[in-house]
Design a protein around this motif. Structure first.
Motif, PDB file in Angstrom:
ATOM      1  N   THR A  18      -3.028  11.155   2.113  1.00  0.00           N
ATOM      2  CA  THR A  18      -1.596  10.295   2.530  1.00  0.00           C
ATOM      3  C   THR A  18      -2.837   9.643   3.886  1.00  0.00           C
ATOM      4  O   THR A  18      -3.380   9.592   4.693  1.00  0.00           O
ATOM      5  CB  THR A  18      -0.949  11.607   3.572  1.00  0.00           C
ATOM      6  OG1 THR A  18      -0.255  12.462   2.128  1.00  0.00           O
ATOM      7  CG2 THR A  18       0.049  10.405   4.021  1.00  0.00           C
ATOM      8  N   PRO A  19      -2.337   8.195   3.010  1.00  0.00           N
ATOM      9  CA  PRO A  19      -2.899   6.744   3.761  1.00  0.00           C
ATOM     10  C   PRO A  19      -2.435   6.699   5.220  1.00  0.00           C
ATOM     11  O   PRO A  19      -1.120   7.725   5.434  1.00  0.00           O
ATOM     12  CB  PRO A  19      -2.331   6.037   3.781  1.00  0.00           C
ATOM     13  CG  PRO A  19      -2.469   6.284   1.796  1.00  0.00           C
ATOM     14  CD  PRO A  19      -1.889   7.775   2.316  1.00  0.00           C
ATOM     15  N   GLU A  49      -8.592   8.653  -0.966  1.00  0.00           N
ATOM     16  CA  GLU A  49      -8.659   7.791   0.310  1.00  0.00           C
ATOM     17  C   GLU A  49      -8.437   6.613  -0.325  1.00  0.00           C
ATOM     18  O   GLU A  49      -8.639   6.090  -0.644  1.00  0.00           O
ATOM     19  CB  GLU A  49      -9.163   8.603   0.680  1.00  0.00           C
ATOM     20  CG  GLU A  49      -9.380   7.452   2.049  1.00  0.00           C
ATOM     21  CD  GLU A  49     -10.312   8.139   2.927  1.00  0.00           C
ATOM     22  OE1 GLU A  49     -10.608   8.123   4.193  1.00  0.00           O
ATOM     23  OE2 GLU A  49     -11.957   8.372   2.434  1.00  0.00           O
ATOM     24  N   ILE A  50      -7.297   5.877  -0.267  1.00  0.00           N
ATOM     25  CA  ILE A  50      -6.472   4.938   0.582  1.00  0.00           C
ATOM     26  C   ILE A  50      -6.969   4.329   1.632  1.00  0.00           C
ATOM     27  O   ILE A  50      -5.950   5.319   2.553  1.00  0.00           O
ATOM     28  CB  ILE A  50      -5.285   4.840   0.266  1.00  0.00           C
ATOM     29  CG1 ILE A  50      -4.918   4.512  -1.063  1.00  0.00           C
ATOM     30  CG2 ILE A  50      -4.569   3.278   0.750  1.00  0.00           C
ATOM     31  CD1 ILE A  50      -3.347   4.521  -2.071  1.00  0.00           C
ATOM     32  N   TYR A  68       0.745   4.421  -2.922  1.00  0.00           N
ATOM     33  CA  TYR A  68       0.393   6.388  -3.041  1.00  0.00           C
ATOM     34  C   TYR A  68       1.131   6.496  -3.116  1.00  0.00           C
ATOM     35  O   TYR A  68       1.625   7.638  -3.699  1.00  0.00           O
ATOM     36  CB  TYR A  68      -0.006   6.152  -0.994  1.00  0.00           C
ATOM     37  CG  TYR A  68       0.523   7.728  -0.951  1.00  0.00           C
ATOM     38  CD1 TYR A  68      -0.920   8.120  -0.983  1.00  0.00           C
ATOM     39  CD2 TYR A  68       1.070   8.294  -0.511  1.00  0.00           C
ATOM     40  CE1 TYR A  68      -0.989   9.447  -0.806  1.00  0.00           C
ATOM     41  CE2 TYR A  68       0.944   9.410   0.058  1.00  0.00           C
ATOM     42  CZ  TYR A  68      -0.168  10.437  -0.670  1.00  0.00           C
ATOM     43  OH  TYR A  68       0.230  11.435   0.160  1.00  0.00           O
ATOM     44  N   SER A  71       0.540  -1.353  -0.161  1.00  0.00           N
ATOM     45  CA  SER A  71      -0.079  -0.162  -0.008  1.00  0.00           C
ATOM     46  C   SER A  71       0.687   0.739   0.283  1.00  0.00           C
ATOM     47  O   SER A  71       0.582   2.250  -0.762  1.00  0.00           O
ATOM     48  CB  SER A  71      -0.829   0.072   1.127  1.00  0.00           C
ATOM     49  OG  SER A  71      -0.163   0.475   2.058  1.00  0.00           O
ATOM     50  N   ASP A  72       2.113   1.129   0.551  1.00  0.00           N
ATOM     51  CA  ASP A  72       3.263   2.229   0.447  1.00  0.00           C
ATOM     52  C   ASP A  72       3.340   2.833  -0.630  1.00  0.00           C
ATOM     53  O   ASP A  72       3.364   3.729  -1.410  1.00  0.00           O
ATOM     54  CB  ASP A  72       4.353   1.845   1.377  1.00  0.00           C
ATOM     55  CG  ASP A  72       3.837   1.913   2.669  1.00  0.00           C
ATOM     56  OD1 ASP A  72       3.191   2.512   3.511  1.00  0.00           O
ATOM     57  OD2 ASP A  72       4.734   1.782   3.427  1.00  0.00           O
ATOM     58  N   PHE A 125      -4.658  13.997  -3.263  1.00  0.00           N
ATOM     59  CA  PHE A 125      -4.489  12.571  -2.797  1.00  0.00           C
ATOM     60  C   PHE A 125      -3.924  12.515  -1.098  1.00  0.00           C
ATOM     61  O   PHE A 125      -3.018  12.662  -0.948  1.00  0.00           O
ATOM     62  CB  PHE A 125      -3.546  12.369  -3.822  1.00  0.00           C
ATOM     63  CG  PHE A 125      -4.619  12.551  -5.450  1.00  0.00           C
ATOM     64  CD1 PHE A 125      -4.627  10.847  -5.679  1.00  0.00           C
ATOM     65  CD2 PHE A 125      -3.366  13.375  -5.731  1.00  0.00           C
ATOM     66  CE1 PHE A 125      -5.066  11.614  -6.792  1.00  0.00           C
ATOM     67  CE2 PHE A 125      -4.346  13.736  -7.185  1.00  0.00           C
ATOM     68  CZ  PHE A 125      -5.262  12.415  -7.792  1.00  0.00           C
ATOM     69  N   ILE A 174      -9.372   1.741  -2.188  1.00  0.00           N
ATOM     70  CA  ILE A 174      -9.185   3.296  -2.535  1.00  0.00           C
ATOM     71  C   ILE A 174     -10.455   4.129  -2.975  1.00  0.00           C
ATOM     72  O   ILE A 174     -11.129   2.885  -3.695  1.00  0.00           O
ATOM     73  CB  ILE A 174      -8.213   2.663  -3.268  1.00  0.00           C
ATOM     74  CG1 ILE A 174      -7.769   4.887  -4.054  1.00  0.00           C
ATOM     75  CG2 ILE A 174      -8.929   2.560  -4.979  1.00  0.00           C
ATOM     76  CD1 ILE A 174      -6.636   4.766  -5.353  1.00  0.00           C
ATOM     77  N   LYS A 230       1.005   9.743  -5.622  1.00  0.00           N
ATOM     78  CA  LYS A 230       2.059  10.737  -5.825  1.00  0.00           C
ATOM     79  C   LYS A 230       2.797  11.042  -6.765  1.00  0.00           C
ATOM     80  O   LYS A 230       3.214  12.164  -6.844  1.00  0.00           O
ATOM     81  CB  LYS A 230       2.576  11.174  -4.401  1.00  0.00           C
ATOM     82  CG  LYS A 230       3.131  12.245  -3.293  1.00  0.00           C
ATOM     83  CD  LYS A 230       3.501  11.909  -2.735  1.00  0.00           C
ATOM     84  CE  LYS A 230       4.074  13.157  -2.097  1.00  0.00           C
ATOM     85  NZ  LYS A 230       2.226  14.283  -2.262  1.00  0.00           N
ATOM     86  N   TYR A 242       0.539   5.223   6.186  1.00  0.00           N
ATOM     87  CA  TYR A 242       1.562   5.381   5.484  1.00  0.00           C
ATOM     88  C   TYR A 242       2.578   5.506   5.607  1.00  0.00           C
ATOM     89  O   TYR A 242       3.298   6.240   7.020  1.00  0.00           O
ATOM     90  CB  TYR A 242       1.808   6.809   4.304  1.00  0.00           C
ATOM     91  CG  TYR A 242       2.514   7.074   3.073  1.00  0.00           C
ATOM     92  CD1 TYR A 242       2.094   5.636   2.195  1.00  0.00           C
ATOM     93  CD2 TYR A 242       3.442   7.537   3.353  1.00  0.00           C
ATOM     94  CE1 TYR A 242       3.755   6.143   1.060  1.00  0.00           C
ATOM     95  CE2 TYR A 242       3.646   7.668   2.089  1.00  0.00           C
ATOM     96  CZ  TYR A 242       4.508   7.129   1.185  1.00  0.00           C
ATOM     97  OH  TYR A 242       5.035   7.385   0.243  1.00  0.00           O
TER      98      TYR A 242
END
Length: 236
Positions: free
Chosen positions: A103-104, A169-170, A76, A72-73, A101, A154, A80, A107
């Motif tokens: 930031t989770p 959004e994640i 994102y 997942s990192d 966008f 997402i 980005k 993250y």
């Protein structure tokens, strides 16, 4: 109605902060019957299919190597880089006043070791979805230990109900496999027909050949923002 909800219109239910976008108008005409207009679209996060997952244009034939801690990192990170920083082209950047966008929450918070993820060249949306759907069990053989990886989702949401901006959004998913809900008010039990008129279409193409990359626009002027739909194409 087509004038009230033209292509590209953002749509949301009053009781929901989820956002969709109008993509298709389908008009059906039958003799001795009124015209039937069907307006369809997809959820807002589908805008990612208008961009491609490439780290560079010069020598950008190989897959993109991203070094982070979790899938997942990586998802994102590539969003980005493409959509906010415009590493391929400034024209790929979505306007910050319209699209955010987020930031989770998790993250770069993993306590596990750093890993390298290979992002295959292609459309950005499936690359992101593949990373977000990844899951694995805890691995105690690494140093430090690798925590379990859980699937993520997402979605496009309105971060401010009074504003016009939409956020991608994640989020961490919740396992609801034991419970299934059907809501008659949402016509979930009816047959459906889905037509996405711009799925797979592109206004800008990257032609990948050996170590060379060429950019071709469909229109005379270079498309930007929401009108920019990118696609990779390889030649041998």
């Amino acid at each position: 109605m087509m004038t009230a909800l033209p292509e590209g219109t953002f749509v949301s239910l009053r009781e929901s902060n989820m956002v969709a976008q109008v993509e298709t108008h389908l008009i059906e005409r039958k003799k001795n019957s009124p015209e039937l207009l069907t307006i369809k679209g997809r959820m807002f996060e589908s805008i990612l299919d208008r961009r491609v997952a490439l780290s560079a244009l010069a020598g950008g034939i190989s897959d993109w190597a991203v070094t982070v801690k979790t899938p997942s990192d990586a998802a994102y990170f590539i969003i980005k880089k493409i959509c906010e920083e415009g590493i391929l082209s400034a024209d790929d950047i979505f306007p910050g006043s319209v699209v955010q966008f987020l930031t989770p929450d998790d993250y770069l918070t993993s306590t596990g070791p750093t890993r390298q993820f290979s992002i295959p060249k292609g459309n950005l949306l499936p690359a992101v979805l593949t990373l977000l759907q990844a899951e694995s069990k805890e691995d105690l053989t690494t140093t430090p230990d690798t925590p379990a990886v859980v699937p993520h989702g997402i979605r496009g949401v309105r971060p401010n109900a009074a504003g016009t901006a939409v956020a991608v959004e994640i989020y961490t998913g919740t396992d609801r496999s034991d419970v299934v809900y059907f809501d008659g008010t949402r016509t979930l039990l009816d047959d459906g027909q889905y037509l996405f008129s711009k799925v797979g279409s592109a206004t800008t193409a990257y032609i990948l050949a050996g170590a060379s990359v060429a950019t071709i626009d469909k229109t005379v002027s270079t498309p930007v923002w929401f009108e920019r739909r990118r696609s990779p194409s390889s030649t041998r």
